[in-house]
Enzyme design. Structure first.
Site, PDB file in Angstrom:
ATOM      1  N   HIS A  68       1.009  -0.958   0.253  1.00 16.77           N
ATOM      2  CA  HIS A  68       0.140  -0.002  -0.023  1.00 16.77           C
ATOM      3  C   HIS A  68       0.888   1.260  -0.062  1.00 16.77           C
ATOM      4  O   HIS A  68       1.255   1.871  -0.942  1.00 16.77           O
ATOM      5  CB  HIS A  68      -1.065   0.165   1.351  1.00 16.77           C
ATOM      6  CG  HIS A  68      -1.915   1.107   1.144  1.00 16.77           C
ATOM      7  ND1 HIS A  68      -2.202   1.716   2.318  1.00 16.77           N
ATOM      8  CD2 HIS A  68      -2.498   1.790   0.261  1.00 16.77           C
ATOM      9  CE1 HIS A  68      -3.028   2.777   2.121  1.00 16.77           C
ATOM     10  NE2 HIS A  68      -3.385   2.900   0.883  1.00 16.77           N
TER      11      HIS A  68
ATOM     12  N   CYS B 124      -0.228   0.216   9.635  1.00 20.69           N
ATOM     13  CA  CYS B 124      -0.596   1.383   9.275  1.00 20.69           C
ATOM     14  C   CYS B 124      -2.079   1.671   8.922  1.00 20.69           C
ATOM     15  O   CYS B 124      -2.982   2.518   9.319  1.00 20.69           O
ATOM     16  CB  CYS B 124       0.321   1.928   8.122  1.00 20.69           C
ATOM     17  SG  CYS B 124       2.129   2.156   8.703  1.00 20.69           S
ATOM     18  N   HIS B 125      -2.674   0.970   7.936  1.00 21.23           N
ATOM     19  CA  HIS B 125      -3.968   1.089   7.309  1.00 21.23           C
ATOM     20  C   HIS B 125      -4.778  -0.402   7.485  1.00 21.23           C
ATOM     21  O   HIS B 125      -5.812  -0.729   6.806  1.00 21.23           O
ATOM     22  CB  HIS B 125      -3.874   1.427   6.247  1.00 21.23           C
ATOM     23  CG  HIS B 125      -3.264   2.662   5.939  1.00 21.23           C
ATOM     24  ND1 HIS B 125      -1.764   2.784   5.415  1.00 21.23           N
ATOM     25  CD2 HIS B 125      -3.308   3.787   6.390  1.00 21.23           C
ATOM     26  CE1 HIS B 125      -1.493   3.958   5.469  1.00 21.23           C
ATOM     27  NE2 HIS B 125      -2.219   4.768   6.033  1.00 21.23           N
ATOM     28  N   GLY B 126      -4.033  -1.629   7.950  1.00 23.13           N
ATOM     29  CA  GLY B 126      -4.680  -2.688   8.164  1.00 23.13           C
ATOM     30  C   GLY B 126      -4.800  -3.717   7.128  1.00 23.13           C
ATOM     31  O   GLY B 126      -5.882  -4.328   6.903  1.00 23.13           O
TER      32      GLY B 126
ATOM     33  N   PRO C 293      -6.223  -2.282   2.195  1.00 22.13           N
ATOM     34  CA  PRO C 293      -5.934  -1.179   1.114  1.00 22.13           C
ATOM     35  C   PRO C 293      -4.814  -1.782   0.039  1.00 22.13           C
ATOM     36  O   PRO C 293      -4.642  -1.265  -1.009  1.00 22.13           O
ATOM     37  CB  PRO C 293      -5.729  -0.058   1.594  1.00 22.13           C
ATOM     38  CG  PRO C 293      -5.147  -0.372   2.997  1.00 22.13           C
ATOM     39  CD  PRO C 293      -5.997  -1.561   3.296  1.00 22.13           C
TER      40      PRO C 293
END
Ligand code: FES
Length: 165
Positions: A105, A129-131, A144
């Site tokens: 990502h 950070c964003h899973g 993501p």
């Protein structure tokens, strides 16, 4: 050569992270970007190590049978970045997965390699950070990130040794 405070058993789990100092190549070799030899013999089944090569973090995991079976039970057609587990390892060395430790990502370092780190929902890696969740083959399964964790160029030079680069 043994590093001070080498691996020990804590709560039944072997602490693997200190092994990195033994397995990692010397700083001069890293700086030169030369291929590096890595001895996998100290990496027991179910354990992983991290090292750096050409400024990039490399994850190496000695996978359990359960992790391999899970990776191979997936219908590849359902994957965001379809790739078989067999295409991501070296034939005959199915246990060892060698990956770039960089989320596809925005480049954070996923957890799941060292003992005690969260492995996400698919027994692989999860990005803090964003899973993004990666499976036990390093393939993106949720979140993501658009692509599977990358695989550096490497080859087995013996049953328990690889050359990266
Ligand atoms: S950088 Fe890993 S999910 Fe965003």
């Amino acid at each position: 050569m043994l590093a001070t405070g080498a691996a020990g058993v804590v709560g039944g789990a072997l602490v693997v992270w200190p092994l990195v100092s033994q397995l990692a190549p010397d700083a001069q070799t890293i700086a030169a970007g030369a291929p590096i030899d890595v001895d996998l013999a100290p990496v027991a089944e179910g354990q992983g190590i991290k090292l750096t090569w050409r400024g990039q973090i490399i994850f190496i995991r000695n996978r359990t049978k359960k992790e391999i079976d899970e990776a191979r039970a997936v219908d590849v057609a359902t994957l965001r970045d379809p790739q078989t587990d067999q295409a991501r390892i070296k034939a005959g060395h199915d246990k060892f997965l060698v990956l770039y430790g960089k989320c596809t990502h925005l480049g954070c370092i996923p957890s799941g390699t060292a003992a005690g780190e969260p492995k996400g929902d698919y027994d692989g890696w999860v990005c803090p950070c964003h899973g993004s969740h990666y499976d036990s083959s390093g393939r993106i399964r949720r979140g993501p990130a658009p692509l599977n964790l990358g695989i550096p160029p490497y080859a087995f030079t013996s049953d328990t040794k690889i050359k990266i680069g």
